[in-house]
Structures are given as structure tokens and as C-alpha cells.
Design a protein around this motif. Sequence first.
Motif, PDB file in Angstrom:
ATOM      1  N   THR A 139      -2.692  -2.615  -0.671  1.00  0.00           N
ATOM      2  CA  THR A 139      -2.238  -3.979  -0.393  1.00  0.00           C
ATOM      3  C   THR A 139      -1.097  -4.324  -1.344  1.00  0.00           C
ATOM      4  OG1 THR A 139      -3.722  -4.998  -1.992  1.00  0.00           O
ATOM      5  CG2 THR A 139      -4.595  -4.666   0.247  1.00  0.00           C
ATOM      6  N   ASP A 140      -0.384  -5.396  -1.046  1.00  0.00           N
ATOM      7  CA  ASP A 140       0.709  -5.836  -1.918  1.00  0.00           C
ATOM      8  C   ASP A 140       0.197  -6.137  -3.325  1.00  0.00           C
ATOM      9  OD1 ASP A 140       2.529  -5.551   0.112  1.00  0.00           O
ATOM     10  OD2 ASP A 140       2.589  -7.689   0.630  1.00  0.00           O
ATOM     11  N   ASP A 141      -1.001  -6.744  -3.430  1.00  0.00           N
ATOM     12  CA  ASP A 141      -1.566  -7.056  -4.742  1.00  0.00           C
ATOM     13  C   ASP A 141      -1.862  -5.782  -5.537  1.00  0.00           C
ATOM     14  OD1 ASP A 141      -1.409  -9.777  -4.269  1.00  0.00           O
ATOM     15  OD2 ASP A 141      -3.484  -9.930  -3.552  1.00  0.00           O
ATOM     16  N   GLU A 142      -2.366  -4.751  -4.850  1.00  0.00           N
ATOM     17  CA  GLU A 142      -2.655  -3.485  -5.533  1.00  0.00           C
ATOM     18  C   GLU A 142      -1.369  -2.816  -6.021  1.00  0.00           C
ATOM     19  OE1 GLU A 142      -6.691  -1.836  -3.401  1.00  0.00           O
ATOM     20  OE2 GLU A 142      -4.843  -1.870  -2.205  1.00  0.00           O
ATOM     21  N   ASP A 144       1.453  -4.406  -6.767  1.00  0.00           N
ATOM     22  CA  ASP A 144       1.932  -5.215  -7.891  1.00  0.00           C
ATOM     23  C   ASP A 144       1.169  -4.874  -9.176  1.00  0.00           C
ATOM     24  OD1 ASP A 144       3.762  -6.457  -6.237  1.00  0.00           O
ATOM     25  OD2 ASP A 144       2.524  -8.258  -5.933  1.00  0.00           O
TER      26      ASP A 144
END
Length: 83
Positions: free
Chosen positions: A65-68, A70
Motif C-alpha cells: 500500500t502507499d502507507d507501507e 512511505d
Amino acid sequence: MAASKVGIREFRAGLADFVDSDEPVAVTRHGHTVGYFIPVKTDRAADVAALKAAGAKLDALLRLTDDEVDAMVEDFALRRKAR
């Protein structure tokens, strides 16, 4: 084992065949030997396994995911600063 001889133009035109061959080749220009080509055999099964492993790692990265992503970038930056 004597190497077979091939002219440089024929060698260039048939390079793929010479790479797949097991026999060394003396490359000639105007009848004089200018070099030798000795094909190196590799373990294609190991190459395939390495490509499959790389593909699996890429698949895992693409599922992040984008959070991972980042978090991974931030962790990398912190580790780099610590060096």
C-alpha cells in the motif's frame, strides 16, 4: 579439440547459433585467425529459478500500500542518516 573456423561476416550473421553451440570457433578475417569464441554454458534451471524469485519479490512490492511504501522510504532515509 580443434576449433572450427568461420569468417567474421558469417560469425556475426550466425552469432545466436554460435552462442548456443558447445564448440569453440576460430574467427577469421581474410583467412587469418583474429580471435576465438568459446561459448560458456550456464545452468539455465538456476537462471529460471532466480528470475522466478525476482518476479515473486516484485509481485510482493507491487502489492504494498502507499502507507507501507512511505514507511519503507522513511526507514531507508533514517538508516542512511545513521551511517
